[in-house]
Design an enzyme around this catalytic site. Sequence first.
Site, PDB file in Angstrom:
ATOM      1  N   THR A   1      -0.604   0.916   2.510  1.00 44.15           N
ATOM      2  CA  THR A   1       0.087   1.540   1.386  1.00 44.15           C
ATOM      3  C   THR A   1       1.251   0.645   0.953  1.00 44.15           C
ATOM      4  O   THR A   1       1.542  -0.374   1.586  1.00 44.15           O
ATOM      5  CB  THR A   1       0.613   2.927   1.782  1.00 44.15           C
ATOM      6  OG1 THR A   1       1.483   2.787   2.914  1.00 44.15           O
ATOM      7  CG2 THR A   1      -0.534   3.887   2.109  1.00 44.15           C
ATOM      8  N   TYR A   2       1.940   1.067  -0.092  1.00 49.86           N
ATOM      9  CA  TYR A   2       3.071   0.323  -0.634  1.00 49.86           C
ATOM     10  C   TYR A   2       4.060  -0.031   0.473  1.00 49.86           C
ATOM     11  O   TYR A   2       4.463   0.820   1.251  1.00 49.86           O
ATOM     12  CB  TYR A   2       3.749   1.170  -1.711  1.00 49.86           C
ATOM     13  CG  TYR A   2       4.820   0.450  -2.474  1.00 49.86           C
ATOM     14  CD1 TYR A   2       4.499  -0.544  -3.381  1.00 49.86           C
ATOM     15  CD2 TYR A   2       6.150   0.783  -2.289  1.00 49.86           C
ATOM     16  CE1 TYR A   2       5.487  -1.209  -4.099  1.00 49.86           C
ATOM     17  CE2 TYR A   2       7.146   0.141  -3.002  1.00 49.86           C
ATOM     18  CZ  TYR A   2       6.807  -0.856  -3.899  1.00 49.86           C
ATOM     19  OH  TYR A   2       7.787  -1.494  -4.597  1.00 49.86           O
ATOM     20  N   MET A   3       4.427  -1.302   0.560  1.00 47.15           N
ATOM     21  CA  MET A   3       5.203  -1.759   1.715  1.00 47.15           C
ATOM     22  C   MET A   3       6.697  -1.942   1.465  1.00 47.15           C
ATOM     23  O   MET A   3       7.426  -2.245   2.391  1.00 47.15           O
ATOM     24  CB  MET A   3       4.617  -3.059   2.279  1.00 47.15           C
ATOM     25  CG  MET A   3       4.713  -4.254   1.404  1.00 47.15           C
ATOM     26  SD  MET A   3       3.481  -4.100   0.132  1.00 47.15           S
ATOM     27  CE  MET A   3       3.909  -5.442  -0.905  1.00 47.15           C
ATOM     28  N   ARG A   4       7.136  -1.746   0.262  1.00 42.11           N
ATOM     29  CA  ARG A   4       8.579  -1.895  -0.004  1.00 42.11           C
ATOM     30  C   ARG A   4       9.251  -0.532   0.072  1.00 42.11           C
ATOM     31  O   ARG A   4       9.752  -0.004  -0.910  1.00 42.11           O
ATOM     32  CB  ARG A   4       8.806  -2.552  -1.356  1.00 42.11           C
ATOM     33  CG  ARG A   4       8.402  -4.003  -1.361  1.00 42.11           C
ATOM     34  CD  ARG A   4       8.761  -4.679  -2.667  1.00 42.11           C
ATOM     35  NE  ARG A   4       8.407  -6.068  -2.619  1.00 42.11           N
ATOM     36  CZ  ARG A   4       7.242  -6.572  -3.026  1.00 42.11           C
ATOM     37  NH1 ARG A   4       6.312  -5.764  -3.503  1.00 42.11           N
ATOM     38  NH2 ARG A   4       6.993  -7.851  -2.954  1.00 42.11           N
TER      39      ARG A   4
END
Length: 168
Positions: A23-26
């Site tokens: 999933t989105y890592m930031r």
Amino acid sequence: MSLAQSLYEGIDLGDGDLVGLITYMRTDSTHVALPATSELRSYIESSFGREYLPDAERTYPVQAQNAQEAHEAIRPTSIFRDPTSLKGSLKPREWNLYNLIWARTVASQMTDADYEKTTTEIEGICNGIDSAYRFSNVSTSMLFQGFRAVYIGSQEADDDESPESTLG
């Protein structure tokens, strides 16, 4: 971040299509979406057994001020896509990162490890000396692996395989 970005954007797993593996890592969120938690609990019960599954889903408080709660925690897009199945499809550093994300995600929904702590104390008095000598030892034995079966155990097994698979 570039390794995580490639896992997020997608990897060709052999059929020519790119598959986003994480999933989105930031984000620094600790929240995991309900469908993912249900998938995790199903995986844990079928792969490890009921004793590794807590009675209720585990949640974790946000520890960072101004945490990015718009996104859920970094996790695999499918927990059933275990690292072993991706060994030939990922570069070593991508695999190491994916393995870390996968293992931490699974471990986050498993029961705690259980330990027994034993303390041994020996006191000795020497003839002719007024003071005593005290020695103590504390040992810990693991009674039940809990989350360590996947998180710590997977790292130790990988360390034995090759230097490239060191997670650290």
